[in-house]
Structure formats: structure tokens, C-alpha cells
Write a protein that holds these residues in place. Sequence first.
Motif, PDB file in Angstrom:
ATOM      1  N   SER A   9      33.408 100.311 -16.952  1.00 27.66           N
ATOM      2  CA  SER A   9      31.967 100.058 -16.996  1.00 27.66           C
ATOM      3  C   SER A   9      31.209 101.122 -16.214  1.00 27.66           C
ATOM      4  CB  SER A   9      31.651  98.685 -16.400  1.00 27.66           C
ATOM      5  OG  SER A   9      32.302  97.659 -17.099  1.00 27.66           O
ATOM      6  N   LYS A  10      30.041 101.484 -16.736  1.00 23.02           N
ATOM      7  CA  LYS A  10      29.195 102.457 -16.048  1.00 23.02           C
ATOM      8  C   LYS A  10      28.361 101.792 -14.968  1.00 23.02           C
ATOM      9  CE  LYS A  10      29.179 105.035 -20.331  1.00 23.02           C
ATOM     10  NZ  LYS A  10      28.411 105.437 -21.533  1.00 23.02           N
ATOM     11  N   GLU A  11      28.179 100.488 -15.098  1.00 22.75           N
ATOM     12  CA  GLU A  11      27.465  99.699 -14.103  1.00 22.75           C
ATOM     13  C   GLU A  11      28.022  98.278 -14.167  1.00 22.75           C
ATOM     14  OE1 GLU A  11      22.873  99.334 -12.699  1.00 22.75           O
ATOM     15  OE2 GLU A  11      23.248  99.000 -14.826  1.00 22.75           O
ATOM     16  N   GLU A  12      28.214  97.656 -13.011  1.00 26.13           N
ATOM     17  CA  GLU A  12      28.772  96.307 -13.005  1.00 26.13           C
ATOM     18  C   GLU A  12      28.317  95.577 -11.744  1.00 26.13           C
ATOM     19  OE1 GLU A  12      30.076  93.788 -15.288  1.00 26.13           O
ATOM     20  OE2 GLU A  12      31.032  95.668 -15.898  1.00 26.13           O
ATOM     21  N   PRO A  13      27.492  94.529 -11.893  1.00 34.09           N
ATOM     22  CA  PRO A  13      27.031  93.775 -10.722  1.00 34.09           C
ATOM     23  C   PRO A  13      28.179  93.190  -9.912  1.00 34.09           C
ATOM     24  CG  PRO A  13      25.725  93.218 -12.655  1.00 34.09           C
ATOM     25  CD  PRO A  13      26.866  94.053 -13.144  1.00 34.09           C
ATOM     26  N   LEU A  14      29.180  92.655 -10.594  1.00 28.59           N
ATOM     27  CA  LEU A  14      30.389  92.158  -9.934  1.00 28.59           C
ATOM     28  C   LEU A  14      31.603  92.522 -10.771  1.00 28.59           C
ATOM     29  CD1 LEU A  14      31.839  90.542  -7.695  1.00 28.59           C
ATOM     30  CD2 LEU A  14      31.642  88.542  -9.189  1.00 28.59           C
TER      31      LEU A  14
ATOM     32  N   ASN B  90      36.445 101.549 -13.187  1.00 26.76           N
ATOM     33  CA  ASN B  90      35.541 102.556 -12.642  1.00 26.76           C
ATOM     34  C   ASN B  90      35.019 102.053 -11.296  1.00 26.76           C
ATOM     35  OD1 ASN B  90      33.938 104.840 -12.456  1.00 26.76           O
ATOM     36  ND2 ASN B  90      32.274 103.984 -13.696  1.00 26.76           N
ATOM     37  N   SER B  91      34.997 102.919 -10.318  1.00 24.33           N
ATOM     38  CA  SER B  91      34.623 102.526  -8.961  1.00 24.33           C
ATOM     39  C   SER B  91      33.098 102.480  -8.814  1.00 24.33           C
ATOM     40  CB  SER B  91      35.235 103.506  -7.948  1.00 24.33           C
ATOM     41  OG  SER B  91      34.938 103.111  -6.629  1.00 24.33           O
ATOM     42  N   VAL B  92      32.495 101.436  -9.387  1.00 23.45           N
ATOM     43  CA  VAL B  92      31.043 101.276  -9.321  1.00 23.45           C
ATOM     44  C   VAL B  92      30.694  99.832  -8.971  1.00 23.45           C
ATOM     45  CG1 VAL B  92      30.510 103.111 -10.977  1.00 23.45           C
ATOM     46  CG2 VAL B  92      30.893 100.780 -11.802  1.00 23.45           C
ATOM     47  N   GLY B  93      29.473  99.640  -8.432  1.00 24.51           N
ATOM     48  CA  GLY B  93      28.911  98.310  -8.228  1.00 24.51           C
ATOM     49  C   GLY B  93      29.838  97.358  -7.503  1.00 24.51           C
TER      50      GLY B  93
ATOM     51  N   CYS C 267      38.951 104.172 -10.067  1.00 16.99           N
ATOM     52  CA  CYS C 267      38.920 105.558 -10.524  1.00 16.99           C
ATOM     53  C   CYS C 267      37.481 105.961 -10.826  1.00 16.99           C
ATOM     54  CB  CYS C 267      39.792 105.721 -11.765  1.00 16.99           C
ATOM     55  SG  CYS C 267      39.329 104.598 -13.105  1.00 16.99           S
ATOM     56  N   LYS C 268      37.294 107.192 -11.243  1.00 14.72           N
ATOM     57  CA  LYS C 268      35.978 107.705 -11.623  1.00 14.72           C
ATOM     58  C   LYS C 268      36.030 108.165 -13.075  1.00 14.72           C
ATOM     59  CE  LYS C 268      33.587 107.446  -7.747  1.00 14.72           C
ATOM     60  NZ  LYS C 268      32.348 106.642  -7.650  1.00 14.72           N
ATOM     61  N   ILE C 269      35.084 107.694 -13.886  1.00 20.52           N
ATOM     62  CA  ILE C 269      35.151 108.043 -15.307  1.00 20.52           C
ATOM     63  C   ILE C 269      34.614 109.432 -15.608  1.00 20.52           C
ATOM     64  CG2 ILE C 269      35.054 105.646 -16.080  1.00 20.52           C
ATOM     65  CD1 ILE C 269      32.130 106.138 -16.884  1.00 20.52           C
ATOM     66  N   ASP C 270      34.200 110.177 -14.562  1.00 22.18           N
ATOM     67  CA  ASP C 270      33.789 111.555 -14.831  1.00 22.18           C
ATOM     68  C   ASP C 270      35.003 112.464 -15.027  1.00 22.18           C
ATOM     69  OD1 ASP C 270      34.678 111.562 -12.243  1.00 22.18           O
ATOM     70  OD2 ASP C 270      32.839 112.334 -11.360  1.00 22.18           O
ATOM     71  N   SER C 271      36.219 111.892 -14.844  1.00 21.83           N
ATOM     72  CA  SER C 271      37.436 112.664 -15.107  1.00 21.83           C
ATOM     73  C   SER C 271      38.439 111.768 -15.824  1.00 21.83           C
ATOM     74  CB  SER C 271      38.026 113.194 -13.794  1.00 21.83           C
ATOM     75  OG  SER C 271      39.175 113.977 -14.063  1.00 21.83           O
TER      76      SER C 271
END
Length: 373
Positions: free
Chosen positions: A280-285, A302-305, A320-324
Motif C-alpha cells: 500500500s502507498k498509504e495505510e492508516p493501520l 511497504n513501510s508506511v503509516g 520494505c520500500k516500494i521505491d525499489s
Amino acid sequence: MKILNVGYIALAPFIGGSERSLQIILLEATKSKKINPILFCPAESPMYEWAKINNISTEKVALNETDSFLKVLKLRLQLVFLFRKYNIDIAHSNQVWSYPSLSLVPKLSNTKLVCHLRDPINEDIDWWLKVKADALVCVSKYIQDSLKSNYSAYNEIANIKTLINPISEHALANAKNVEESKIAARKKFSLCQSKITFGFIGQISPVKGVLEMLEMLSYCQTVDWQVIIAGHDTTKQQDYLLRCKAFATELGISKNVHFLGFLEETEDFYHSIDCVIMLSKEEPLGRVPLEAGAFSKPTIANSVGGLKEIIIHNETGILCKIDSLKNIAETIERTSLDEYDAMGINARRFVEKNASPSRYLSNLHSIYGKIIK
């Protein structure tokens, strides 16, 4: 403290993560003997029929009819009337989208207001929370931090709490016969028994990163894998779903990609997989990693939110990071099935400790008690 009459307000046009969380709250409340829950939702919402089947009091309320001033006024007055009828102590809006319908309640009844914040927050939050709530419940620290940064009245609300979504006791599946359950579930979905199996479940939309997941998996050349994708594209044209299917063909991996559509029951999905992928590019939880953990399955995310709050890197899953995408693929190629199993066991322990429904309802009841006093 007396048994509280709590009215849960839910727009709920479909059953998603927010609705599944509400279902658990309602079922646990009926068992607790501390809360008498009443659901208020549109007649066409699948939550209405679900509540009837599960013997939960419910009222039809046209929360989705807000295209004119008269309809909005009628809705708000109807809610006040119903709150008086049921002697509602607390009105709990399951999401911010249904909260404005409660704007007349403080003026015309003694009902206290609670709003659940489950979605990304921006500067518009002042409009949605124009009427100050007695308590705000955030699904993650990430959401609470966003609220603090964007909501001008943040310091005026005495009760703002973060509660991680609960996972049902039913989903906290018995650990016995795991291998048998996996074999049966893979047979049901016509999957290869020997391949490492990844899974995605949720709305099929750009923010969920399904295209990125497919591209990433196409780089996994040394792993014999397959992936199942469960969920639906909620748009009328189904553009994103069609793009995903076409992209799988373009990448030459379509034979390894299985689109299951929307699943009413998700147990076999989790039984069949070795690991969830959630880019996910954004995730509240992120409810899915918790559900996966209940079935002893780890998550690559993906390490977000809020995902960073419910996945412990290299213990309950992989951040992880989805930019790679190639780096993620390399990580997958280095990870063995035994390592997925070990992370899955840790994920189960995390869920048992942090997301049990009884603990959740106890915390929620504590919030209710504070605002009633």
C-alpha cells in the motif's frame, strides 16, 4: 456503571476493514453485558442484513442521502428521535464520513459523541469534526499524530485514544491441522500445492499497490511462486482490476496469478497462503496483517503509516520500500519457507497480545465511562 446504550453509526456501503472491525465490536458488546449496541445504517447496507442475522438491534437510517438541505435536516432530526427512543447514552460514528449527521445531537439530546478515525487525515478534518466530539478513537498512532497536526481543536478534546483494531476470536484460528487446512484451501482455489504462495486481499485500487506487487513478483526468478488476489475494484468501470489482469499477462506471469474476486469468508484465503504482500502507498493501520497474524501468517509490507506499528521487521514480517521493487524481490528470493513460518508464529503472538476483542472492548468501555462521568 450501568449498561450503556451505544448507537453505532455506519455508512457501510460495502463490507471492508472498517466494517469488519465494527462487526467484532458489535458481537463482543452483545456478550459483554456492559454495552447494549444498536446499529444505525442505510437499509441497503450489507451491515443491515448482517445485524439482523446476528440478532443485533438495528434501525434503517438514510445516512447516504445528503444531496439536499432538507434530506440532511430530516436525517439529523431522525437520529435525534431514535436516540431518544432507545435512550442512547453514546453515539459512536464508525468513520468520520458519518459523523456530521450527528451535528444536532448535542443541542437536542443528552447523548455523548464519539468518532472513530480510520482514514487518512488532512486539513479538511476541521470541517468533518465541526461539532466537537466527547472522545476520538484513532486506529493507529500514525492517525493520532496526523490528527494532532491538522485538527485545530485537538487540545480541546479531553479523550483522544489510539486503539488497534480487534481481530475476532473466530479468526484467531485453532493452530491444529495447519498443514491439512493449507492443502484443502489450495485445492479449493485450484492452486499448486508445492509453490510458495503469496496473497493480497482488500480493495483492488491504485493506493493498494497491486500493480507494483505484480511487477515486483515478476523479478522473482529463483523462487517457484504463485499469488492469489482477493477483493474487488469498487469502481463501476473496473479499470484498475482490468489493468492488473492485463499487466500480469504483459509481464508473462499470468499463469502464476489467480484473481479470486471478493470473498465473503476469508479463512481459506489465509489458510492457503504462506505470506501476505501489502505494498500500500498509504495505510492508516492495515487490518490485513493482523488478520494474517491470527492465522500465523507473516506480511511483507511497504513501510508506511500504521503498518510500521503492527509489523515488527524480520520478526512478524518484513518492512520494505516500494521505491525499489527489485530489492523486495531479492529479499523474497533470500527468504525460506521455514523463515515465513517462524515469522508467522511471532505474528500470531503479536495479535493475541495486542488485538484480542475482549481487551479491545474493555478499552473502549473505559473511554465510554470517562465521557459519561
